[in-house]
Write a protein that holds these residues in place. Structure first.
Motif, PDB file in Angstrom:
ATOM      1  N   ASN A  32       1.108  -1.061   0.234  1.00  0.00           N
ATOM      2  CA  ASN A  32      -0.071   0.103   0.213  1.00  0.00           C
ATOM      3  C   ASN A  32       0.827   1.141  -0.109  1.00  0.00           C
ATOM      4  O   ASN A  32       1.790   1.279   0.878  1.00  0.00           O
ATOM      5  N   VAL A  33       0.337   2.111  -0.323  1.00  0.00           N
ATOM      6  CA  VAL A  33       0.933   3.976  -0.505  1.00  0.00           C
ATOM      7  C   VAL A  33      -0.136   4.832  -1.113  1.00  0.00           C
ATOM      8  O   VAL A  33      -1.101   4.590  -1.127  1.00  0.00           O
ATOM      9  N   GLY A  34       0.454   5.512   0.112  1.00  0.00           N
ATOM     10  CA  GLY A  34      -0.595   6.298   0.034  1.00  0.00           C
ATOM     11  C   GLY A  34       0.145   8.167   0.591  1.00  0.00           C
ATOM     12  O   GLY A  34       1.012   8.275   0.875  1.00  0.00           O
ATOM     13  N   VAL A  35      -0.601   9.355   0.286  1.00  0.00           N
ATOM     14  CA  VAL A  35      -0.816  10.712   0.571  1.00  0.00           C
ATOM     15  C   VAL A  35      -2.367  10.915   1.717  1.00  0.00           C
ATOM     16  O   VAL A  35      -3.267  10.822   1.048  1.00  0.00           O
ATOM     17  N   THR A  36      -1.883  12.212   1.995  1.00  0.00           N
ATOM     18  CA  THR A  36      -2.747  12.589   3.082  1.00  0.00           C
ATOM     19  C   THR A  36      -2.508  14.040   3.585  1.00  0.00           C
ATOM     20  O   THR A  36      -0.993  14.415   3.628  1.00  0.00           O
ATOM     21  N   ASP A  48       1.866  17.754  12.688  1.00  0.00           N
ATOM     22  CA  ASP A  48       2.462  19.113  12.251  1.00  0.00           C
ATOM     23  C   ASP A  48       1.121  20.086  11.511  1.00  0.00           C
ATOM     24  O   ASP A  48       1.567  21.396  10.492  1.00  0.00           O
ATOM     25  N   LYS A  49       0.087  19.180  10.963  1.00  0.00           N
ATOM     26  CA  LYS A  49      -1.151  19.743  10.220  1.00  0.00           C
ATOM     27  C   LYS A  49      -0.591  20.303   9.021  1.00  0.00           C
ATOM     28  O   LYS A  49      -1.377  19.809   7.798  1.00  0.00           O
ATOM     29  N   ASP A  50       0.446  18.998   8.260  1.00  0.00           N
ATOM     30  CA  ASP A  50       0.951  19.073   7.061  1.00  0.00           C
ATOM     31  C   ASP A  50       1.353  17.407   6.621  1.00  0.00           C
ATOM     32  O   ASP A  50       0.217  16.988   7.106  1.00  0.00           O
ATOM     33  N   PHE A  51       1.307  17.447   5.069  1.00  0.00           N
ATOM     34  CA  PHE A  51       0.987  16.175   4.630  1.00  0.00           C
ATOM     35  C   PHE A  51       2.397  14.829   4.585  1.00  0.00           C
ATOM     36  O   PHE A  51       2.849  15.412   5.542  1.00  0.00           O
ATOM     37  N   ALA A  52       1.393  14.496   4.727  1.00  0.00           N
ATOM     38  CA  ALA A  52       2.469  12.935   4.823  1.00  0.00           C
ATOM     39  C   ALA A  52       2.134  12.005   3.742  1.00  0.00           C
ATOM     40  O   ALA A  52       1.444  11.893   2.840  1.00  0.00           O
ATOM     41  N   VAL A  53       3.555  11.289   3.270  1.00  0.00           N
ATOM     42  CA  VAL A  53       3.622  10.108   2.346  1.00  0.00           C
ATOM     43  C   VAL A  53       3.745   8.378   3.130  1.00  0.00           C
ATOM     44  O   VAL A  53       5.126   8.884   3.796  1.00  0.00           O
ATOM     45  N   GLN A  54       3.477   7.406   2.513  1.00  0.00           N
ATOM     46  CA  GLN A  54       3.332   6.928   3.598  1.00  0.00           C
ATOM     47  C   GLN A  54       2.624   5.225   2.392  1.00  0.00           C
ATOM     48  O   GLN A  54       2.498   5.508   1.707  1.00  0.00           O
ATOM     49  N   GLY A  55       3.786   4.746   2.774  1.00  0.00           N
ATOM     50  CA  GLY A  55       3.930   2.657   2.551  1.00  0.00           C
ATOM     51  C   GLY A  55       4.022   1.984   3.657  1.00  0.00           C
ATOM     52  O   GLY A  55       4.435   1.867   4.676  1.00  0.00           O
ATOM     53  N   LEU A 201     -10.046   7.284  -1.690  1.00  0.00           N
ATOM     54  CA  LEU A 201     -10.233   8.661  -1.244  1.00  0.00           C
ATOM     55  C   LEU A 201     -11.101   8.378   0.635  1.00  0.00           C
ATOM     56  O   LEU A 201     -12.472   8.101   0.221  1.00  0.00           O
ATOM     57  N   ASP A 202     -10.383   8.296   0.901  1.00  0.00           N
ATOM     58  CA  ASP A 202     -11.197   8.268   2.890  1.00  0.00           C
ATOM     59  C   ASP A 202     -11.042  10.076   2.937  1.00  0.00           C
ATOM     60  O   ASP A 202     -10.465  10.927   2.873  1.00  0.00           O
ATOM     61  N   LEU A 203     -12.423  10.645   3.375  1.00  0.00           N
ATOM     62  CA  LEU A 203     -12.745  11.398   3.902  1.00  0.00           C
ATOM     63  C   LEU A 203     -13.072  11.886   5.581  1.00  0.00           C
ATOM     64  O   LEU A 203     -14.119  10.728   5.513  1.00  0.00           O
ATOM     65  N   VAL A 218      -9.375  15.373   7.829  1.00  0.00           N
ATOM     66  CA  VAL A 218      -7.955  14.389   6.992  1.00  0.00           C
ATOM     67  C   VAL A 218      -8.743  14.480   5.559  1.00  0.00           C
ATOM     68  O   VAL A 218      -9.993  13.511   5.601  1.00  0.00           O
ATOM     69  N   VAL A 219      -7.795  14.922   4.965  1.00  0.00           N
ATOM     70  CA  VAL A 219      -8.065  14.154   3.126  1.00  0.00           C
ATOM     71  C   VAL A 219      -7.525  13.274   3.084  1.00  0.00           C
ATOM     72  O   VAL A 219      -5.613  13.458   2.730  1.00  0.00           O
ATOM     73  N   SER A 220      -7.626  11.426   2.529  1.00  0.00           N
ATOM     74  CA  SER A 220      -6.526  10.345   2.318  1.00  0.00           C
ATOM     75  C   SER A 220      -7.057  10.141   1.262  1.00  0.00           C
ATOM     76  O   SER A 220      -7.780   9.456   0.726  1.00  0.00           O
ATOM     77  N   LEU A 221      -5.415   9.514   0.366  1.00  0.00           N
ATOM     78  CA  LEU A 221      -5.887   9.078  -0.619  1.00  0.00           C
ATOM     79  C   LEU A 221      -4.804   7.689  -0.890  1.00  0.00           C
ATOM     80  O   LEU A 221      -3.404   7.815  -0.518  1.00  0.00           O
ATOM     81  N   LYS A 222      -5.780   6.373  -0.768  1.00  0.00           N
ATOM     82  CA  LYS A 222      -4.315   5.175  -0.718  1.00  0.00           C
ATOM     83  C   LYS A 222      -4.250   4.250  -1.793  1.00  0.00           C
ATOM     84  O   LYS A 222      -5.935   3.600  -2.173  1.00  0.00           O
ATOM     85  N   ALA A 223      -3.694   3.842  -2.598  1.00  0.00           N
ATOM     86  CA  ALA A 223      -3.201   2.641  -3.263  1.00  0.00           C
ATOM     87  C   ALA A 223      -3.570   1.106  -3.017  1.00  0.00           C
ATOM     88  O   ALA A 223      -2.040   1.008  -1.556  1.00  0.00           O
TER      89      ALA A 223
END
Length: 225
Positions: A32-36, A48-55, A201-203, A218-223
């Motif tokens: 899985n990979v994602g961004v939020t 700190d309320k900023d973007f994250a790249v995750q996997g 897409l998760d809200l 929070v808005v997240s997009l995950k594959a």
């Protein structure tokens, strides 16, 4: 891409590469990979309320055992760059319930000298499906939580409802306790929309009863593949 996001992308890629190199140990391997826009954990922002790249990568066996690894960038204001979680456990079913018993090791990259956020939690969870709805609960215990000599317990009740093939709704309420320390309650509610069979897409809305802490949309997009 910021320096921290780049470092985390490298860490996540390394996690996938290292753990993905041993698929023979598992009957199934999933990635899985994602961004939020904001990495929130138990109601509190980790970036700190900023973007994250995750996997991450997950291994599972037909016998019910599983293991995995997951990484995300973090920002605690002290130079800590990334969180890398390693976990494993056993899943089974009995009496119409699904059970999950496991352990999670939270490790952190780039923490300043003299600071250790690393900790381990034991997990026990159970859930039951009622048609399109699922209701569950979980408890996590740590003897040495988040770099301080505090025992902690996190209790959670959660639920999900499948609206259609593409839409699902879910929410949870949890109680984080520390001994000694300050306890708090957190909750979240949201929905996921399947853009494709692999991309969602998760809200979600997160909040706590802690004074001085902001709620978060929070808005997240995950594959997943």
């Amino acid at each position: 891409m910021s320096k921290n996001l780049f470092r985390t992308a490298v860490v996540a890629a390394a996690v996938v590469a290292v753990f993905g190199a041993a698929p023979a140990l598992a009957d199934e391997v999933a990635y899985n990979v994602g961004v939020t826009n904001n990495y929130v954990f138990r109601g509190l922002t980790q970036t700190d309320k900023d973007f994250a790249v995750q996997g991450g990568v997950d291994f599972s066996t037909d016998s019910g055992f599983y293991a995995g690894a997951w990484a995300s960038n973090v920002d605690f204001g002290d130079g800590t760059d990334a969180e890398v979680d390693l976990y494993g456990g056993y899943k089974t079913e009995a009496g119409g319930f699904a059970f999950d018993f496991g352990v999670v090791a939270y490790t952190y990259v780039g923490a300043p000298a003299g600071v250790s956020y690393d900790n381990v939690e034991l997990k026990a969870a159970a859930s039951r499906a009622f048609g399109p709805a699922t209701i569950g609960g979980a408890v996590y215990y740590s003897p040495d939580s988040w770099g301080v000599d505090n025992e902690s317990v996190y209790w959670e009740l959660n639920g999900a409802y499948t609206v259609s093939d593409k839409i699902s709704l879910s929410g949870a309420v949890g109680r984080q306790t520390f001994d000694p320390g300050s306890d708090y309650t957190t909750w979240n509610v949201g929905g996921t929309y399947a853009l494709t069979d692999k991309l969602g897409l998760d809200l979600r809305y997160h909040d706590t009863n802690l004074a001085g802490y902001d709620d978060a949309f929070v808005v997240s997009l995950k594959a997943a593949f």
